[in-house]
Design a protein around this motif. Structure first.
Motif, mmCIF file in Angstrom:
data_model
loop_
_atom_site.group_PDB
_atom_site.id
_atom_site.type_symbol
_atom_site.label_atom_id
_atom_site.label_comp_id
_atom_site.label_asym_id
_atom_site.label_seq_id
_atom_site.Cartn_x
_atom_site.Cartn_y
_atom_site.Cartn_z
ATOM 1 N N GLY A 32 37.756 45.016 46.925
ATOM 2 C CA GLY A 32 37.081 44.340 45.988
ATOM 3 C C GLY A 32 37.972 43.582 44.847
ATOM 4 N N VAL A 33 39.224 44.203 44.826
ATOM 5 C CA VAL A 33 39.997 43.842 43.841
ATOM 6 C C VAL A 33 40.661 42.577 44.220
ATOM 7 C CG1 VAL A 33 42.311 44.204 42.565
ATOM 8 C CG2 VAL A 33 40.652 45.899 42.529
ATOM 9 N N LEU A 34 40.830 41.458 43.530
ATOM 10 C CA LEU A 34 41.376 39.887 44.060
ATOM 11 C C LEU A 34 42.641 39.878 43.293
ATOM 12 C CD1 LEU A 34 37.901 38.079 43.765
ATOM 13 C CD2 LEU A 34 38.947 38.961 45.740
ATOM 14 N N SER A 35 42.707 40.185 42.293
ATOM 15 C CA SER A 35 44.401 40.176 41.643
ATOM 16 C C SER A 35 44.415 41.250 40.400
ATOM 17 C CB SER A 35 44.531 38.833 41.122
ATOM 18 O OG SER A 35 45.780 38.545 40.855
ATOM 19 N N VAL A 36 45.493 41.747 40.159
ATOM 20 C CA VAL A 36 45.758 42.607 39.007
ATOM 21 C C VAL A 36 46.722 42.094 38.289
ATOM 22 C CG1 VAL A 36 47.168 44.122 40.307
ATOM 23 C CG2 VAL A 36 46.500 44.883 38.251
ATOM 24 N N GLY A 37 46.733 42.103 36.891
ATOM 25 C CA GLY A 37 47.647 41.481 35.875
ATOM 26 C C GLY A 37 48.913 41.951 35.904
ATOM 27 N N ILE A 38 49.177 42.919 36.670
ATOM 28 C CA ILE A 38 50.674 43.514 36.605
ATOM 29 C C ILE A 38 51.304 42.518 37.494
ATOM 30 C CG2 ILE A 38 52.427 45.265 37.044
ATOM 31 C CD1 ILE A 38 50.047 47.240 36.880
ATOM 32 N N PHE A 39 52.639 42.150 36.791
ATOM 33 C CA PHE A 39 53.493 41.083 37.564
ATOM 34 C C PHE A 39 54.625 41.896 37.696
ATOM 35 C CE2 PHE A 39 52.051 36.615 37.601
ATOM 36 C CZ PHE A 39 50.568 36.692 37.266
#
Ligand code: 5RP
Length: 221
Positions: free
Chosen positions: A191-198
């Motif tokens: 369900g997660v499409l992207s996380v803001g940790i780079f």
């Protein structure tokens, strides 16, 4: 010096990294809006831009800068974007403008990532800035509960539908001691499409707008 002045200063400095007769990737946010304004003065020097958001596309169009889709481009030498927080290992939080998914894709597809920030974005530990997570709307309650198990206080961002028609969950009060591990863990939740940790796609060059000068830091290999 006022914050907006620092953003303008560092945005101007980034022009040095714009390659001749190429297509470049561009991020989203107030620092990048200044950058686009400066870029418009030398727009004939480039072929065009791959944009990371509808907001950026609108500004690029206003200045008559040609826009390409990522799929139309074979090679992106440079991606220029800002960040919400960055630590000494060049790991970042991004997504304050809800454009994290496209930003991460374009940054990853580019040879070099030039990150431009004002001095307030440098932190010892990531997490004072709420960590954005883009999720598929039908899964957001499930993802919210899974995120709570990892830590922090998870809040759905109000009145936000991303450019990809998804929701944003912000993780507040979550100090990120191991960004690599947390990025992987969150990415693994269905369900997660992207996380803001780079932490995987870090900048190759970081420009920091300070009162007296611009500091330039190159990624250590
Ligand atoms: C947008 C981002 C931006 O890079 C970040 O929010 C910084 O924005 P600003 O230049 O307005 O401080 O990640 O999704």
């Amino acid at each position: 010096m006022k914050l907006e002045k620092l953003k303008k200063k560092v945005a101007f400095e980034a022009l040095k990294f714009v390659p001749f007769k190429q297509i470049i990737g561009i991020g989203t946010g107030s620092t990048i809006s200044y950058f686009i304004k400066y870029l418009s003065k030398i727009k004939d020097k480039i072929i065009g831009v791959v944009s990371s958001s509808k907001k950026t596309t609108k500004i690029l169009k206003k200045y008559g800068i040609k826009i390409f889709k990522l799929n139309e481009v074979n090679y992106l030498p440079v991606y220029i974007d800002s960040a919400d927080e960055i630590n000494k290992n060049m790991e970042m939080i991004k997504g304050g403008g809800a454009a994290l998914m496209r930003e991460k894709i374009i940054a990853s597809a580019s040879k070099k990532f030039i990150c431009i920030i004002d001095k307030t974005k440098k932190v010892n530990i990531l997490g004072k800035f709420p960590l954005p997570v883009e999720v598929l709307p039908m899964s957001y309650k499930y993802v919210k509960n899974e995120l709570k198990k990892i830590g922090g206080n998870v809040i759905r961002r109000k009145n936000i539908i991303t450019d990809n028609n998804n929701y944003i969950l912000d993780i507040n009060d979550f100090f990120i001691l191991n960004p690599k591990n947390i990025e992987k863990k969150i990415n693994n939740i269905p369900g997660v499409l992207s996380v803001g940790i780079f932490s995987k796609r870090k900048p190759d060059v970081l420009l920091i707008g300070k009162n007296s000068r611009i500091e330039t830091i190159f990624k250590k290999f």
